[in-house]
Design a protein around this motif. Sequence first.
Motif, PDB file in Angstrom:
ATOM      1  N   GLU A   1       0.822  -1.208   0.000  1.00 20.52           N
ATOM      2  CA  GLU A   1       0.000   0.000   0.000  1.00 20.52           C
ATOM      3  C   GLU A   1       0.859   1.263   0.000  1.00 20.52           C
ATOM      4  OE1 GLU A   1      -3.040   0.133  -0.638  1.00 20.52           O
ATOM      5  OE2 GLU A   1      -3.524  -1.990  -0.467  1.00 20.52           O
TER       6      GLU A   1
ATOM      7  N   ASN B   1       0.759   3.971  -2.979  1.00 19.21           N
ATOM      8  CA  ASN B   1      -0.126   5.069  -2.580  1.00 19.21           C
ATOM      9  C   ASN B   1       0.546   6.190  -1.795  1.00 19.21           C
ATOM     10  OD1 ASN B   1      -2.636   3.858  -3.602  1.00 19.21           O
ATOM     11  ND2 ASN B   1      -2.275   2.308  -2.027  1.00 19.21           N
ATOM     12  N   TYR B   2       1.749   5.976  -1.295  1.00 19.77           N
ATOM     13  CA  TYR B   2       2.439   7.025  -0.542  1.00 19.77           C
ATOM     14  C   TYR B   2       2.786   8.175  -1.482  1.00 19.77           C
ATOM     15  CZ  TYR B   2       6.012   9.243   2.393  1.00 19.77           C
ATOM     16  OH  TYR B   2       6.749  10.136   3.131  1.00 19.77           O
TER      17      TYR B   2
ATOM     18  N   THR C   1       1.670   9.580   8.124  1.00 20.59           N
ATOM     19  CA  THR C   1       1.851   8.185   7.721  1.00 20.59           C
ATOM     20  C   THR C   1       2.371   7.406   8.920  1.00 20.59           C
ATOM     21  OG1 THR C   1       2.347   8.841   5.441  1.00 20.59           O
ATOM     22  CG2 THR C   1       3.059   6.643   6.132  1.00 20.59           C
TER      23      THR C   1
ATOM     24  N   THR D   1      -1.624  13.450  -6.553  1.00 19.20           N
ATOM     25  CA  THR D   1      -1.676  12.134  -5.931  1.00 19.20           C
ATOM     26  C   THR D   1      -1.003  11.122  -6.848  1.00 19.20           C
ATOM     27  OG1 THR D   1      -3.172  10.556  -4.844  1.00 19.20           O
ATOM     28  CG2 THR D   1      -3.912  11.473  -6.938  1.00 19.20           C
TER      29      THR D   1
ATOM     30  N   GLU E   1      -4.498  13.891   2.153  1.00 16.18           N
ATOM     31  CA  GLU E   1      -5.632  12.982   2.318  1.00 16.18           C
ATOM     32  C   GLU E   1      -5.082  11.643   2.790  1.00 16.18           C
ATOM     33  OE1 GLU E   1      -9.586  12.101   2.414  1.00 16.18           O
ATOM     34  OE2 GLU E   1      -8.812  13.988   1.608  1.00 16.18           O
TER      35      GLU E   1
ATOM     36  N   MET F   1      -5.064   7.740   3.689  1.00 11.18           N
ATOM     37  CA  MET F   1      -5.688   6.438   3.461  1.00 11.18           C
ATOM     38  C   MET F   1      -5.593   5.673   4.776  1.00 11.18           C
ATOM     39  SD  MET F   1      -4.253   3.440   0.979  1.00 11.18           S
ATOM     40  CE  MET F   1      -4.696   1.730   1.258  1.00 11.18           C
TER      41      MET F   1
ATOM     42  N   ARG G   1      -6.635   2.282   7.026  1.00  8.00           N
ATOM     43  CA  ARG G   1      -7.095   0.897   6.930  1.00  8.00           C
ATOM     44  C   ARG G   1      -6.873   0.187   8.263  1.00  8.00           C
ATOM     45  NH1 ARG G   1      -8.744   2.977   3.051  1.00  8.00           N
ATOM     46  NH2 ARG G   1      -8.719   2.274   0.864  1.00  8.00           N
TER      47      ARG G   1
ATOM     48  N   ARG H   1      -2.160   4.346   8.418  1.00  8.98           N
ATOM     49  CA  ARG H   1      -2.583   5.454   7.573  1.00  8.98           C
ATOM     50  C   ARG H   1      -1.411   5.864   6.695  1.00  8.98           C
ATOM     51  NH1 ARG H   1      -3.055  10.782  11.553  1.00  8.98           N
ATOM     52  NH2 ARG H   1      -0.919  10.719  12.330  1.00  8.98           N
TER      53      ARG H   1
ATOM     54  N   THR I   1      -1.631  10.253   0.997  1.00  2.31           N
ATOM     55  CA  THR I   1      -1.830   9.929  -0.421  1.00  2.31           C
ATOM     56  C   THR I   1      -1.781  11.145  -1.338  1.00  2.31           C
ATOM     57  OG1 THR I   1      -4.240  10.146  -0.270  1.00  2.31           O
ATOM     58  CG2 THR I   1      -3.293   7.975   0.226  1.00  2.31           C
ATOM     59  N   THR I   2      -1.603  12.320  -0.764  1.00  5.69           N
ATOM     60  CA  THR I   2      -1.656  13.537  -1.577  1.00  5.69           C
ATOM     61  C   THR I   2      -0.548  14.496  -1.173  1.00  5.69           C
ATOM     62  OG1 THR I   2      -4.066  13.335  -1.643  1.00  5.69           O
ATOM     63  CG2 THR I   2      -3.131  15.423  -2.362  1.00  5.69           C
TER      64      THR I   2
END
Length: 442
Positions: A17, A21-22, A69, A275, A377, A379, A381, A390, A393-394
């Motif tokens: 992830e 996505n980072y 993060t 992103t 933003e 992410m 989970r 987390r 992502t942006t």
Amino acid sequence: MLTTEERIYTLSYLWKEAEYNYAFWSMHPEIDWDMEYRRLIPFAINAKSDLEYYLLLMKFYALLCDGHTSVMPPYELVKNRSVPFRTVRAEGKFLLSEVIKGKEELLMSEITQIQGLSVNDYLDKYVYPFYWHRLPESLFAANDCIESSIMFNFKADESVNIITNKGDFSFKMSEKHDTVFIDERVKPPEALEEHFKSESLAISVTEDHIAFIEIFDLYHSEITSEFKENLDFLKGCKGYIIDVRGNTGGMGDPPIEIAGYFISGKYPVKSEAKTPSHSAKYHALEPYIDMNSPDLSDPWQRKIYQIATHTYYELLPENGEADGYIDFDIRKTVLTSPAILLTNHTTACAAESFVSYFKISGRAEIVGTTTFGSGSEAMIRDLPLGGQMRIATTQSKLIDGSEFVNKGIEPHVTVEKSADDIAKGRDKVMITALKLLRSKNL
């Protein structure tokens, strides 16, 4: 206890992830994420407990050097552990705001050693490897780092020793202790008459008709309509103190909608919110270029290289942006009296966007401390046993193009709380704001 398969899968999930996505790989070319993942596998398999395993995951994500993060361990793993003290940060020190009953003389004393280590050495060993933020004050304001690190790193029946400048005490987390504490809530510096209060918004007024507007969060869409319902009352006020201290953000629309009642004008958007974007096709073409020395002047090679290194981005429009501008005049500006904005180290995300509109437009003086510095933003989970991860992502900037992620927004007037302010519940920031506002001959 998690099985070996569950441990490997969860570690692999975190690796995958973040890989895709980072948002900040372009800022960390020195990190070999694949190597760090492979290096961690045997440690994850051989961890002696689920808590030790989660500490490895925390260190893994802390490598990414981003305040948005992280991995958060499950409460389930430490629910039977009790840390009978709390700290508050002031004057660059960790002060005890809660202590074991019978040790009241240590309230507001400065911690100097933990488990035989100086505070700085303790932070280097037990805090910074697991939590990350470029701004220590933001890190400590948003997390109970000292308390959590003790809970995570020491055995429940191990004696933990704390030394302060006024004495010391020891405890075991397996034992329950009664505690005493100071009330850290600040008291209004003068009488305020409450006019409105909801989950996200409170409005009160001083005797000389200065409105004190507290915006607790921006997660609830109702805040915009609630604010609008109070416009007639606010129009009659001589000045405004807008408090977003402790506001950790929320949705993107309320900040610009509420700011529009105070700010007029049209401002060019110079930021580039973006992103990570992936293309399987271009990833497949990776063997056709020299990845060690690509020709980045060639658009085809550049895109292949960026896709492979996760540094290819999709641009995102700014909230409220139209044709490259944010036009605050779309909503009629009706609140024109002088304004001051209050911030602190936990003013974050969407609340920082709100602050930036006032700073860039010059509409209000900002009083307090530097904001948290996180506009991404996240992410979020769930992980096994109740843990959570987390990922930012942006990548984003303020609308004038200036950086604030992991840096924060500095106030015009810096006001730090002192130990004496905390002990007495004195709101020095509010006192300063009232004095500044009244000096404007309202």
